[in-house]
Design an enzyme around this catalytic site. Structure first.
Site, short mmCIF file in Angstrom:
data_model
loop_
_atom_site.label_atom_id
_atom_site.label_comp_id
_atom_site.label_asym_id
_atom_site.label_seq_id
_atom_site.Cartn_x
_atom_site.Cartn_y
_atom_site.Cartn_z
N ARG A 38 39.47 66.78 40.77
CA ARG A 38 38.93 65.41 40.77
C ARG A 38 38.49 64.95 39.39
NH1 ARG A 38 35.95 64.32 46.39
NH2 ARG A 38 37.61 65.16 47.68
N LYS A 200 42.99 65.84 66.20
CA LYS A 200 42.80 64.91 67.31
C LYS A 200 43.53 63.58 67.16
CE LYS A 200 38.30 66.55 68.67
NZ LYS A 200 36.88 66.22 68.72
N GLY A 353 42.64 65.66 53.26
CA GLY A 353 42.18 66.92 52.70
C GLY A 353 42.95 68.14 53.13
N GLY A 376 39.91 59.88 53.72
CA GLY A 376 39.57 58.73 54.56
C GLY A 376 40.14 57.43 54.01
P1 AMP Z 1 42.28 66.54 61.01
O1 AMP Z 1 40.97 66.63 60.28
O2 AMP Z 1 42.26 65.67 62.20
O3 AMP Z 1 43.44 66.28 60.07
O4 AMP Z 1 42.53 67.99 61.61
C1 AMP Z 1 42.73 69.12 60.83
C2 AMP Z 1 42.50 70.32 61.71
O5 AMP Z 1 43.39 70.29 62.79
C3 AMP Z 1 42.72 71.64 61.02
O6 AMP Z 1 41.48 72.24 60.79
C4 AMP Z 1 43.56 72.42 62.03
O7 AMP Z 1 43.04 73.71 62.27
C5 AMP Z 1 43.45 71.60 63.29
N1 AMP Z 1 44.60 71.77 64.18
C6 AMP Z 1 45.90 71.63 63.86
N2 AMP Z 1 46.68 71.91 64.93
C7 AMP Z 1 45.86 72.25 65.94
C8 AMP Z 1 46.06 72.66 67.28
N3 AMP Z 1 47.30 72.78 67.80
N4 AMP Z 1 44.98 72.91 68.05
C9 AMP Z 1 43.74 72.80 67.54
N5 AMP Z 1 43.48 72.43 66.27
C10 AMP Z 1 44.53 72.14 65.48
#
Ligand code: AMP
Length: 401
Positions: A38, A200, A353, A376
């Protein structure tokens, strides 16, 4: 409307330039910086101002001091590293506003550089308080926002401050971000493919809905795929499903299909009997995930499918890992996807990230066209939102001398 950039200002000689940067760098227990990306990212802007013989004031936040002075979150390590990178003295001010700071700033000579102490030591920063913003702006002739990663926040040093400075422009890091955003979302060379992953659907549904109106193909992996798969009637065992979003996911999927957009979901996965690095695992098709197992990575057939789907892409946008890549057993899908994207013949733009971490771990960052510095902020741009920190620069863009 567009924004103006620091290189459009003709004469910087002797001017006080307030540069808002994002030096929120990771530190270890001994206050050593573990990754200075950064800081390096804004060197072009700082060097440009120094080359123009300006007086450069650097302002940033670090960590979450929550409006209180806390030495743990001092900008001192960042000042030290910046000094080393520039091979030049960087004075660290004891605060970001107040009499002592005024004295230091009044004593600056052209070519000097002062770093203000953590902006978030004051509650006014996150509250976008006009009085605090005015105090910050007091000594500046020119305001430069080069902190893309916080431009989605209406904070005093990002938003309100622009009301109290005669000139407000963006820096070179911001210019890069805007250029790549333009190339990927506004005037993309098609086919444009979006790859989405991560945990999610919630928090990303607006993103999916906006992308449906822009992209030619959408590929969904990671945990978020399972809400879509459930919506399509698959029994996905204990995989991550957000029941309350199943209907929304189905609507988005159908909307995409009606528009003729290709929508790819996993066809197989690495399933585990528990959410654990030492869990028992097996590769199964989505239709055969055991009832009390969960899918934690995409499987080999999905990888082939996704890789084939990006073959003719000319532009790829990617956010979110394909599986729980933090655990070795479920990292293969994400790393293989990194490699597929890195070796594609497309303009590749990655943000968020986690995806960034995966790309660096895979050692493929040099082959990605652009890795956004904003998690974000990047997502909000892709969602079609107008970032407050960019909006205020647009409003001031006609004020250049
Ligand atoms: P996000 O912050 O929404 O981009 O989510 C990132 C996180 O999603 C990472 O820490 C991954 O471990 C988690 N992740 C990816 N695939 C899966 C999955 N199939 N089930 C649960 N967590 C997941």
């Amino acid at each position: 409307m567009s924004i103006s950039y620091i290189d459009e200002i003709k004469n910087l000689q002797g001017k006080k330039i307030f540069v808002r940067v994002d030096f929120n760098v990771p530190l270890d227990d001994n206050q050593n910086i573990t990754d200075d990306t950064r800081i390096r990212a804004v060197l072009p802007t700082i060097n440009h101002a120094l080359d123009g013989n300006a007086k450069v004031i650097i302002a940033s936040h670090l960590g979450r001091p929550k409006g209180e002075r806390n030495i743990k979150y001092s900008m001192a390590p960042a000042a030290k590293r910046l000094s080393r990178l520039l091979d030049k003295d960087v004075t660290l001010a004891p605060d970001c506003i107040g009499n002592e700071v005024t004295t230091i700033l009044d004593g600056m000579k052209p070519g000097d550089i002062v770093m203000l102490e953590n902006l978030r030591f004051h509650p006014g920063e996150e509250k976008n308080d006009p009085d605090f913003a005015k105090a910050l702006a007091e000594h500046s002739d020119i305001y430069v926002n080069d902190a893309f990663a916080v431009s989605h926040r209406a904070h005093a040093s990002v938003e309100a401050i622009t009301r109290f400075v005669p000139i407000a422009v963006a820096g070179f890091l911001m210019k890069n971000e805007m250029n790549y955003f333009e190339k990927s979302m506004k005037n993309p060379i098609r086919p444009l493919v979006a790859i989405l992953g991560g945990a999610k659907v919630s928090g990303k549904i607006e993103l999916v809905e906006n992308l449906i109106n822009k992209v030619d193909k959408i590929i969904v992996g990671g945990g978020m795929a399972f809400t879509f798969l459930k919506a399509l009637g698959f029994n996905v065992g204990k995989s991550l499903v957000e029941e309350q979003l199943v209907e929304t996911a189905l609507k988005a999927y159908n909307m995409a299909r009606e528009k003729g957009i290709k929508f790819y979901l996993p066809v197989d996965c690495v399933a585990a009997d528990q959410f654990n690095p030492t869990a028992e695992t097996k590769v199964t098709t989505i239709q055969e995930i055991p009832q009390d197992w969960m899918a934690l990575d995409i499987g080999p057939a999905t990888l082939t499918l996704f890789t084939e789907a990006i073959q003719n892409a000319k532009t790829i946008i990617w956010n979110g890992p394909m599986g729980v890549f933090e655990m070795d057993a479920f990292s293969r899908g994400t790393f293989a996807m990194v490699s597929a994207v890195a070796n594609s013949y497309a303009l590749t733009i990655v943000g968020g990230g986690d995806t960034d971490v995966a790309i660096h771990r895979a050692g493929e960052f040099a082959k990605i066209s652009y890795i956004s510095t904003g998690g974000g902020a990047f997502l909000e741009l892709l969602e079609g939102k107008i970032l407050p920190g960019i909006k205020v620069l647009e409003d001031k863009s006609n004020n250049l001398p």
